[in-house]
Write a protein that holds these residues in place. Structure first.
Motif, PDB file in Angstrom:
ATOM      1  N   THR A   1       0.845  -1.188   0.000  1.00 52.57           N
ATOM      2  CA  THR A   1       0.000   0.000   0.000  1.00 52.57           C
ATOM      3  C   THR A   1       0.884   1.243   0.000  1.00 52.57           C
ATOM      4  O   THR A   1       1.792   1.355   0.823  1.00 52.57           O
ATOM      5  N   GLN A   2       0.637   2.161  -0.908  1.00 54.72           N
ATOM      6  CA  GLN A   2       1.425   3.380  -0.969  1.00 54.72           C
ATOM      7  C   GLN A   2       1.055   4.318   0.171  1.00 54.72           C
ATOM      8  O   GLN A   2      -0.103   4.384   0.579  1.00 54.72           O
ATOM      9  N   VAL A   3       2.066   4.987   0.703  1.00 56.82           N
ATOM     10  CA  VAL A   3       1.878   5.991   1.756  1.00 56.82           C
ATOM     11  C   VAL A   3       2.537   7.290   1.300  1.00 56.82           C
ATOM     12  O   VAL A   3       3.361   7.302   0.387  1.00 56.82           O
ATOM     13  N   ASP A   4       2.171   8.373   1.949  1.00 54.63           N
ATOM     14  CA  ASP A   4       2.727   9.672   1.609  1.00 54.63           C
ATOM     15  C   ASP A   4       4.189   9.762   2.011  1.00 54.63           C
ATOM     16  O   ASP A   4       4.612   9.206   3.028  1.00 54.63           O
ATOM     17  N   GLY A   5       4.929  10.488   1.204  1.00 55.57           N
ATOM     18  CA  GLY A   5       6.328  10.774   1.486  1.00 55.57           C
ATOM     19  C   GLY A   5       6.742  11.970   0.663  1.00 55.57           C
ATOM     20  O   GLY A   5       5.951  12.500  -0.123  1.00 55.57           O
ATOM     21  N   PRO A   6       7.975  12.407   0.813  1.00 52.09           N
ATOM     22  CA  PRO A   6       8.439  13.578   0.067  1.00 52.09           C
ATOM     23  C   PRO A   6       8.331  13.381  -1.438  1.00 52.09           C
ATOM     24  O   PRO A   6       8.731  12.349  -1.963  1.00 52.09           O
TER      25      PRO A   6
ATOM     26  N   ASP B   1      10.401   6.722  10.715  1.00 53.20           N
ATOM     27  CA  ASP B   1       9.682   7.364  11.827  1.00 53.20           C
ATOM     28  C   ASP B   1       8.326   7.903  11.383  1.00 53.20           C
ATOM     29  O   ASP B   1       7.396   7.994  12.177  1.00 53.20           O
ATOM     30  N   ASP B   2       8.203   8.248  10.089  1.00 53.51           N
ATOM     31  CA  ASP B   2       6.952   8.780   9.542  1.00 53.51           C
ATOM     32  C   ASP B   2       6.000   7.689   9.050  1.00 53.51           C
ATOM     33  O   ASP B   2       4.971   7.990   8.456  1.00 53.51           O
ATOM     34  N   GLY B   3       6.360   6.413   9.261  1.00 57.12           N
ATOM     35  CA  GLY B   3       5.456   5.324   8.907  1.00 57.12           C
ATOM     36  C   GLY B   3       5.734   4.639   7.590  1.00 57.12           C
ATOM     37  O   GLY B   3       4.990   3.747   7.182  1.00 57.12           O
ATOM     38  N   VAL B   4       6.799   5.036   6.893  1.00 62.10           N
ATOM     39  CA  VAL B   4       7.181   4.343   5.660  1.00 62.10           C
ATOM     40  C   VAL B   4       7.869   3.042   6.064  1.00 62.10           C
ATOM     41  O   VAL B   4       8.784   3.048   6.887  1.00 62.10           O
ATOM     42  N   GLU B   5       7.426   1.923   5.502  1.00 58.54           N
ATOM     43  CA  GLU B   5       7.997   0.626   5.854  1.00 58.54           C
ATOM     44  C   GLU B   5       8.934   0.092   4.784  1.00 58.54           C
ATOM     45  O   GLU B   5       9.835  -0.681   5.087  1.00 58.54           O
ATOM     46  N   GLN B   6       8.717   0.498   3.524  1.00 60.03           N
ATOM     47  CA  GLN B   6       9.588   0.064   2.433  1.00 60.03           C
ATOM     48  C   GLN B   6       9.516   1.091   1.310  1.00 60.03           C
ATOM     49  O   GLN B   6       8.606   1.908   1.265  1.00 60.03           O
ATOM     50  N   VAL B   7      10.524   1.046   0.434  1.00 53.42           N
ATOM     51  CA  VAL B   7      10.579   1.974  -0.687  1.00 53.42           C
ATOM     52  C   VAL B   7      10.913   1.220  -1.966  1.00 53.42           C
ATOM     53  O   VAL B   7      11.495   0.132  -1.936  1.00 53.42           O
ATOM     54  N   VAL B   8      10.527   1.833  -3.086  1.00 56.39           N
ATOM     55  CA  VAL B   8      10.864   1.334  -4.418  1.00 56.39           C
ATOM     56  C   VAL B   8      11.468   2.509  -5.171  1.00 56.39           C
ATOM     57  O   VAL B   8      10.911   3.606  -5.162  1.00 56.39           O
TER      58      VAL B   8
END
Length: 64
Positions: free
Chosen positions: A13-18, A41-48
């Motif tokens: 599930t995508q979450v907000d980020g910069p 810390d802002d709730g991002v668990e993984q990135v692509v």
């Protein structure tokens, strides 16, 4: 093409980020190296990492 990060939870599930774009992969990776703890810390668990719409690599977990 520009590079950018997509921010997700572990279920994809995508979450907000910069909303940043980078000229090249090295610039994107350097930014991520400096910022990953804050993202977690802002709730991002993984990135692509994306180049345009193409997935370069990931998902990459932010937790150990």
């Amino acid at each position: 093409m520009s590079y950018r990060w997509r921010y997700e939870r572990t279920d994809g599930t995508q979450v907000d980020g910069p909303e940043l774009t980078f000229e090249d992969q090295a610039e994107a990776e350097a930014w991520f190296t400096a910022e990953f703890e804050g993202l977690a810390d802002d709730g991002v668990e993984q990135v692509v990492l994306l180049e345009g719409e193409r997935e370069v690599y990931g998902p990459m977990l932010l937790s150990p």
